[in-house]
Design a protein around this motif. Structure first.
Motif, PDB file in Angstrom:
ATOM      1  N   GLU A 211       0.828  -1.208   0.000  1.00  0.00           N
ATOM      2  CA  GLU A 211       0.000   0.000   0.000  1.00  0.00           C
ATOM      3  C   GLU A 211       0.863   1.260   0.000  1.00  0.00           C
ATOM      4  O   GLU A 211       0.561   2.234  -0.712  1.00  0.00           O
ATOM      5  CB  GLU A 211      -0.932   0.001   1.204  1.00  0.00           C
ATOM      6  CG  GLU A 211      -2.022  -1.054   1.123  1.00  0.00           C
ATOM      7  CD  GLU A 211      -2.925  -1.050   2.347  1.00  0.00           C
ATOM      8  OE1 GLU A 211      -2.604  -0.341   3.320  1.00  0.00           O
ATOM      9  OE2 GLU A 211      -3.946  -1.751   2.317  1.00  0.00           O
ATOM     10  N   LEU A 212       1.931   1.249   0.769  1.00  0.00           N
ATOM     11  CA  LEU A 212       2.797   2.424   0.835  1.00  0.00           C
ATOM     12  C   LEU A 212       3.466   2.718  -0.505  1.00  0.00           C
ATOM     13  O   LEU A 212       3.661   3.879  -0.873  1.00  0.00           O
ATOM     14  CB  LEU A 212       3.851   2.240   1.925  1.00  0.00           C
ATOM     15  CG  LEU A 212       3.319   2.245   3.369  1.00  0.00           C
ATOM     16  CD1 LEU A 212       4.424   1.864   4.343  1.00  0.00           C
ATOM     17  CD2 LEU A 212       2.734   3.609   3.736  1.00  0.00           C
ATOM     18  N   THR A 213       3.825   1.676  -1.246  1.00  0.00           N
ATOM     19  CA  THR A 213       4.442   1.897  -2.564  1.00  0.00           C
ATOM     20  C   THR A 213       3.410   2.385  -3.577  1.00  0.00           C
ATOM     21  O   THR A 213       3.766   3.109  -4.512  1.00  0.00           O
ATOM     22  CB  THR A 213       5.105   0.610  -3.090  1.00  0.00           C
ATOM     23  OG1 THR A 213       4.114  -0.419  -3.224  1.00  0.00           O
ATOM     24  CG2 THR A 213       6.194   0.133  -2.150  1.00  0.00           C
ATOM     25  N   ILE A 214       2.152   2.002  -3.419  1.00  0.00           N
ATOM     26  CA  ILE A 214       1.093   2.474  -4.314  1.00  0.00           C
ATOM     27  C   ILE A 214       0.833   3.968  -4.111  1.00  0.00           C
ATOM     28  O   ILE A 214       0.592   4.729  -5.052  1.00  0.00           O
ATOM     29  CB  ILE A 214      -0.204   1.679  -4.099  1.00  0.00           C
ATOM     30  CG1 ILE A 214      -0.006   0.208  -4.478  1.00  0.00           C
ATOM     31  CG2 ILE A 214      -1.363   2.283  -4.889  1.00  0.00           C
ATOM     32  CD1 ILE A 214       0.349  -0.021  -5.933  1.00  0.00           C
ATOM     33  N   TRP A 215       0.901   4.408  -2.869  1.00  0.00           N
ATOM     34  CA  TRP A 215       0.560   5.797  -2.523  1.00  0.00           C
ATOM     35  C   TRP A 215       1.716   6.777  -2.734  1.00  0.00           C
ATOM     36  O   TRP A 215       1.490   7.984  -2.829  1.00  0.00           O
ATOM     37  CB  TRP A 215       0.128   5.876  -1.059  1.00  0.00           C
ATOM     38  CG  TRP A 215      -1.081   5.068  -0.718  1.00  0.00           C
ATOM     39  CD1 TRP A 215      -2.077   4.658  -1.562  1.00  0.00           C
ATOM     40  CD2 TRP A 215      -1.421   4.557   0.574  1.00  0.00           C
ATOM     41  NE1 TRP A 215      -3.011   3.917  -0.896  1.00  0.00           N
ATOM     42  CE2 TRP A 215      -2.649   3.839   0.431  1.00  0.00           C
ATOM     43  CE3 TRP A 215      -0.835   4.633   1.826  1.00  0.00           C
ATOM     44  CZ2 TRP A 215      -3.275   3.203   1.500  1.00  0.00           C
ATOM     45  CZ3 TRP A 215      -1.458   4.003   2.896  1.00  0.00           C
ATOM     46  CH2 TRP A 215      -2.666   3.302   2.730  1.00  0.00           C
ATOM     47  N   ASN A 216       2.952   6.268  -2.783  1.00  0.00           N
ATOM     48  CA  ASN A 216       4.116   7.165  -2.805  1.00  0.00           C
ATOM     49  C   ASN A 216       5.119   6.709  -3.859  1.00  0.00           C
ATOM     50  O   ASN A 216       5.641   5.587  -3.768  1.00  0.00           O
ATOM     51  CB  ASN A 216       4.811   7.174  -1.432  1.00  0.00           C
ATOM     52  CG  ASN A 216       3.868   7.532  -0.299  1.00  0.00           C
ATOM     53  OD1 ASN A 216       3.608   8.698  -0.034  1.00  0.00           O
ATOM     54  ND2 ASN A 216       3.344   6.515   0.385  1.00  0.00           N
ATOM     55  N   ASN A 217       5.412   7.574  -4.828  1.00  0.00           N
ATOM     56  CA  ASN A 217       6.328   7.168  -5.899  1.00  0.00           C
ATOM     57  C   ASN A 217       7.796   7.183  -5.472  1.00  0.00           C
ATOM     58  O   ASN A 217       8.655   6.752  -6.223  1.00  0.00           O
ATOM     59  CB  ASN A 217       6.130   8.045  -7.141  1.00  0.00           C
ATOM     60  CG  ASN A 217       6.415   9.515  -6.880  1.00  0.00           C
ATOM     61  OD1 ASN A 217       6.944   9.890  -5.836  1.00  0.00           O
ATOM     62  ND2 ASN A 217       6.063  10.366  -7.833  1.00  0.00           N
ATOM     63  N   TRP A 218       8.086   7.657  -4.276  1.00  0.00           N
ATOM     64  CA  TRP A 218       9.466   7.660  -3.779  1.00  0.00           C
ATOM     65  C   TRP A 218       9.729   6.480  -2.845  1.00  0.00           C
ATOM     66  O   TRP A 218      10.816   6.344  -2.289  1.00  0.00           O
ATOM     67  CB  TRP A 218       9.779   8.973  -3.065  1.00  0.00           C
ATOM     68  CG  TRP A 218       8.809   9.341  -1.978  1.00  0.00           C
ATOM     69  CD1 TRP A 218       7.567   9.876  -2.136  1.00  0.00           C
ATOM     70  CD2 TRP A 218       8.996   9.162  -0.567  1.00  0.00           C
ATOM     71  NE1 TRP A 218       6.962  10.058  -0.911  1.00  0.00           N
ATOM     72  CE2 TRP A 218       7.815   9.640   0.067  1.00  0.00           C
ATOM     73  CE3 TRP A 218      10.032   8.675   0.227  1.00  0.00           C
ATOM     74  CZ2 TRP A 218       7.651   9.622   1.457  1.00  0.00           C
ATOM     75  CZ3 TRP A 218       9.870   8.666   1.595  1.00  0.00           C
ATOM     76  CH2 TRP A 218       8.700   9.134   2.194  1.00  0.00           C
TER      77      TRP A 218
END
Length: 337
Positions: A211-218
Motif C-alpha cells: 500500500e505504501l508503494t502504491i501511494w508514494n512514488n518515492w
C-alpha cells in the motif's frame, strides 16, 4: 526442466549509484544487506540502532532521531550491572546509565545527520508481533532478557501499523525531500511466534508495504521475502537453525538486488571490485619477496590508485603499500645477515 520458480525483481525506478549515501534500518536482514553494501565500498550507515524487528520501534527511533528527542528516562533498565534501553537493541549497552545515555544520544544524532544526507533508506520490516512493557504500556524494541512477566506479547493491529509507518514516512520526507525509501520484508522466519502467527505477521507487513508503494512514488519494494519463500524454496538455503537464510541464500538475494537496484556503472564497479577483493586476499604460495609477487602487488596498487578518485580505498592502499615495502626490504635484510 525447471526445479524451482526463478524470478527477477523488476528494476527499481530510482537506482543506487557508486556515490549514493545509504542508511539501513530494521531487522537482522537489514544488517546483512548493509554489510554487503559496505563490503562493496558503498557509503552506508548500517543498522545504527541494532536489530529492530517491529515497525513501531523503528518508527519510534527514527522519529526520535529526526526530532532531536532524547531517549525516554523511564525506559533504561539495568541487568547484572549492565545498562540497556528498551527502545534499542542489546548491542547498545554500557556500564552506567550516564554512559549509555551519552552513547544513545550520539547514535541518534549520527543517524539523523545520515538520514538528512542520504539518497536511500533501506527499511526492513521483520515482524508485526510486538512486546509491550506492562508497567509503561509502551512497545519495546528488545526485552533484554528481563522476566517475561514484565511484558505482554501480541500481534499489532494492521491499521495502527499502517498509521505509524505513514507518519514516519512523512517525517522522513520532510527531513529529506530527496530521500528514496526501499522497503523489504525480512525473509527470516519467526518460528518462536509459531508458524501460523509468523505467516499472519509477514502478511500484514507485506500488505502495508504494498500500500505504501502504491501511494508514494518515492517508496519502492524489493521482494527479498518472496525470493526466499518462492525462488529459494528449499531448506538447504537456511542455516542449521532453519530460521535464517544461509550465506548462499544471502549472496543470491544480494545479486538479485544488484540487478534490480544498481545503476549500470555501479554494477560494473561491483564486478571489478570482486576481482580486486580476490587479489587483496591473495597470498603467495612460495614466499612474498619474489619478483612475480612484487609485480602482482604493483599492479594491484595501480588499480587501487585509479579507484581512489571515486571511492575510499585508503585502507586497502595502505595494506598493499606495506606489503610491497616488505617485499623490497626483505632481500636487502637477507644480504646483511
Amino acid at each position: 526442466m525447471q526445479f524451482h520458480t526463478e524470478f527477477s525483481p523488476e528494476p527499481l525506478p530510482h537506482r543506487i549509484g557508486l556515490n549514493s549515501q545509504i542508511v539501513t534500518v530494521g531487522s537482522c536482514f537489514a544488517d546483512v544487506m548493509g554489510r554487503r553494501l559496505t563490503d562493496n565500498k558503498l557509503s552506508v550507515l548500517n543498522n545504527p540502532f541494532g536489530t529492530i524487528f517491529n515497525p513501531i520501534s523503528i518508527a519510534t527511533l527514527l522519529t526520535m532521531a529526526l526530532y532531536g528527542t532524547t531517549p525516554d528516562e523511564q525506559r533504561y533498565v539495568e541487568r547484572e550491572g549492565v545498562w540497556f534501553h528498551y527502545d534499542f537493541h542489546s548491542s547498545l549497552w554500557a556500564n552506567s546509565r550516564d554512559e549509555l545515555r551519552h552513547k544513545l544520544e550520539n547514535c541518534l544524532s549520527q543517524t539523523a545527520e545520515a538520514i538528512r544526507k542520504a539518497d536511500f533508506l533501506l527499511l526492513t520490516l521483520g515482524s508485526a508481533v510486538v512486546y509491550r512493557h506492562i508497567e509503561t504500556g509502551k512497545v519495546v524494541a528488545n526485552c533484554h532478557k528481563m522476566h517475561s512477566a514484565l511484558f505482554e506479547k501480541y500481534l499489532y493491529n494492521i491499521d495502527h501499523l499502517r498509521d505509524e509507518l505513514t507518519r514516519l514516512l512523512k517525517t522522513l520526507r520532510k527531513a529529506n525531500p530527496k530521500l528514496n525509501v526501499v522497503l523489504t520484508v525480512s525473509p527470516v522466519r519467526h518460528t518462536r511466534d509459531t508458524l501460523p502467527l509468523n505467516s499472519v505477521s509477514k502478511s500484514i507487513l507485506r500488505v502495508i508495504a504494498h500500500e505504501l508503494t502504491i501511494w508514494n512514488n518515492w517508496i519502492t519494494y524489493f521482494p527479498a521475502y518472496e525470493l526466499m519463500m518462492d525462488d529459494l524454496r528449499d531448506y538447504r538455503f537456511y542455516e542449521v537453525d532453519m530460521i535464517h537464510p544461509n550465506a548462499q541464500a544471502q549472496v543470491y538475494i544480494f545479486e538479485k538486488f544488484t540487478e534490480s537496484a544498481f545503476d549500470p556503472d555501479l554494477r560494473k564497479f561491483i564486478t571489478d571490485w570482486a576481482q580486486i577483493s580476490k587479489s587483496l586476499a591473495h597470498r603467495p604460495l612460495y614466499g612474498d619477496n619474489s619478483p612475480a609477487h612484487q609485480q602482482f602487488l604493483a599492479r594491484l596498487l595501480t588499480q587501487l590508485d585509479a579507484l581512489s578518485t571515486c571511492i575510499d580505498v585508503s585502507t586497502e592502499l595502505a595494506d598493499v603499500r606495506s606489503r610491497l615495502e616488505k617485499c623490497v626490504q626483505r632481500p636487502s635484510e637477507l644480504q646483511n645477515v
